[in-house]
Motif scaffolding. Structure first.
Motif, PDB file in Angstrom:
ATOM      1  N   THR A 102       0.848  -1.179   0.000  1.00 21.71           N
ATOM      2  CA  THR A 102       0.000   0.000   0.000  1.00 21.71           C
ATOM      3  C   THR A 102       0.885   1.231   0.000  1.00 21.71           C
ATOM      4  O   THR A 102       2.033   1.171   0.439  1.00 21.71           O
ATOM      5  CB  THR A 102      -0.958   0.008   1.218  1.00 21.71           C
ATOM      6  OG1 THR A 102      -1.875   1.095   1.070  1.00 21.71           O
ATOM      7  CG2 THR A 102      -0.210   0.126   2.539  1.00 21.71           C
ATOM      8  N   VAL A 103       0.358   2.342  -0.493  1.00 22.39           N
ATOM      9  CA  VAL A 103       1.089   3.606  -0.439  1.00 22.39           C
ATOM     10  C   VAL A 103       0.261   4.559   0.414  1.00 22.39           C
ATOM     11  O   VAL A 103      -0.924   4.757   0.170  1.00 22.39           O
ATOM     12  CB  VAL A 103       1.399   4.185  -1.847  1.00 22.39           C
ATOM     13  CG1 VAL A 103       0.147   4.433  -2.659  1.00 22.39           C
ATOM     14  CG2 VAL A 103       2.236   5.446  -1.744  1.00 22.39           C
ATOM     15  N   LYS A 104       0.889   5.129   1.455  1.00 23.83           N
ATOM     16  CA  LYS A 104       0.215   6.036   2.386  1.00 23.83           C
ATOM     17  C   LYS A 104       1.229   7.021   2.952  1.00 23.83           C
ATOM     18  O   LYS A 104       2.439   6.821   2.884  1.00 23.83           O
ATOM     19  CB  LYS A 104      -0.408   5.263   3.558  1.00 23.83           C
ATOM     20  CG  LYS A 104      -1.447   4.223   3.186  1.00 23.83           C
ATOM     21  CD  LYS A 104      -2.767   4.851   2.801  1.00 23.83           C
ATOM     22  CE  LYS A 104      -3.833   3.817   2.528  1.00 23.83           C
ATOM     23  NZ  LYS A 104      -3.755   3.181   1.234  1.00 23.83           N
ATOM     24  N   ARG A 105       0.711   8.073   3.591  1.00 23.37           N
ATOM     25  CA  ARG A 105       1.555   9.030   4.288  1.00 23.37           C
ATOM     26  C   ARG A 105       1.850   8.489   5.682  1.00 23.37           C
ATOM     27  O   ARG A 105       0.953   8.012   6.377  1.00 23.37           O
ATOM     28  CB  ARG A 105       0.864  10.390   4.389  1.00 23.37           C
ATOM     29  CG  ARG A 105       1.791  11.456   4.961  1.00 23.37           C
ATOM     30  CD  ARG A 105       1.214  12.844   4.872  1.00 23.37           C
ATOM     31  NE  ARG A 105       0.879  13.282   3.532  1.00 23.37           N
ATOM     32  CZ  ARG A 105       1.748  13.758   2.635  1.00 23.37           C
ATOM     33  NH1 ARG A 105       3.037  13.835   2.933  1.00 23.37           N
ATOM     34  NH2 ARG A 105       1.346  14.153   1.442  1.00 23.37           N
ATOM     35  N   LEU A 106       3.128   8.540   6.081  1.00 23.36           N
ATOM     36  CA  LEU A 106       3.527   8.064   7.408  1.00 23.36           C
ATOM     37  C   LEU A 106       3.201   9.118   8.454  1.00 23.36           C
ATOM     38  O   LEU A 106       3.517  10.295   8.287  1.00 23.36           O
ATOM     39  CB  LEU A 106       5.031   7.785   7.449  1.00 23.36           C
ATOM     40  CG  LEU A 106       5.561   6.651   6.603  1.00 23.36           C
ATOM     41  CD1 LEU A 106       7.086   6.623   6.673  1.00 23.36           C
ATOM     42  CD2 LEU A 106       4.978   5.327   7.053  1.00 23.36           C
TER      43      LEU A 106
END
Length: 146
Positions: A102-106
């Motif tokens: 998945t791609v998300k903001r940390l």
């Protein structure tokens, strides 16, 4: 380009091609009134040199879905991912979570890690010790089709 197929993302490794630099007109492209063509000064530009800082640790992956549209990442955009960069709060990361990429903001605070989507229709994910979790790499650039 070599491909690997994890569940939801397709990864590509960069392949440098000698002499593949394209012409660059370094006068700026006007979005207002056109400027005379005489002002253009041609140079050569390699996208590899612009986008890839560490070839051995850089991969490309296509975005699948709409969870990051608020950050400008849209379905089928091509991400440039550097695995050598340290994860930091507020960076956009490709993560392996419970068997899927998945791609998300940390979001990192004290002893907690959260994965924040950039679309209010998707939930924020709190990472716990029950999750199988790995920060795989940091997104450095996005390549879009217009």
């Amino acid at each position: 380009m070599k491909t690997q197929t994890p569940r939801s993302l397709i990864f590509f490794t960069p392949e440098t091609i000698e002499g593949a630099a394209a012409p660059l007109f370094d006068a700026g492209i006007s979005a207002g009134f056109p400027s005379p063509a005489d002002d253009f000064k041609e140079q050569r530009l390699s996208l590899d040199e612009e986008l890839v800082k560490n070839k051995e640790a850089t991969f490309y992956a296509r975005v699948s879905g709409q969870s990051m549209i608020g950050a400008g990442l849209e379905d089928n955009d091509l991400l440039v991912i550097d695995r050598s960069l340290e994860p930091e709060n507020n960076k956009i990361a490709v993560c392996f979570l419970d068997g899927e990429f998945t791609v998300k903001r940390l979001r990192v605070s004290a002893d907690e890690i959260w994965l924040q989507p950039e679309n209010p229709n998707y939930p924020i994910i709190n990472i716990t010790e029950d999750n199988n979790f790995l920060i795989w790499g940091i997104v450095t650039n996005v390549i879009k089709k217009v």
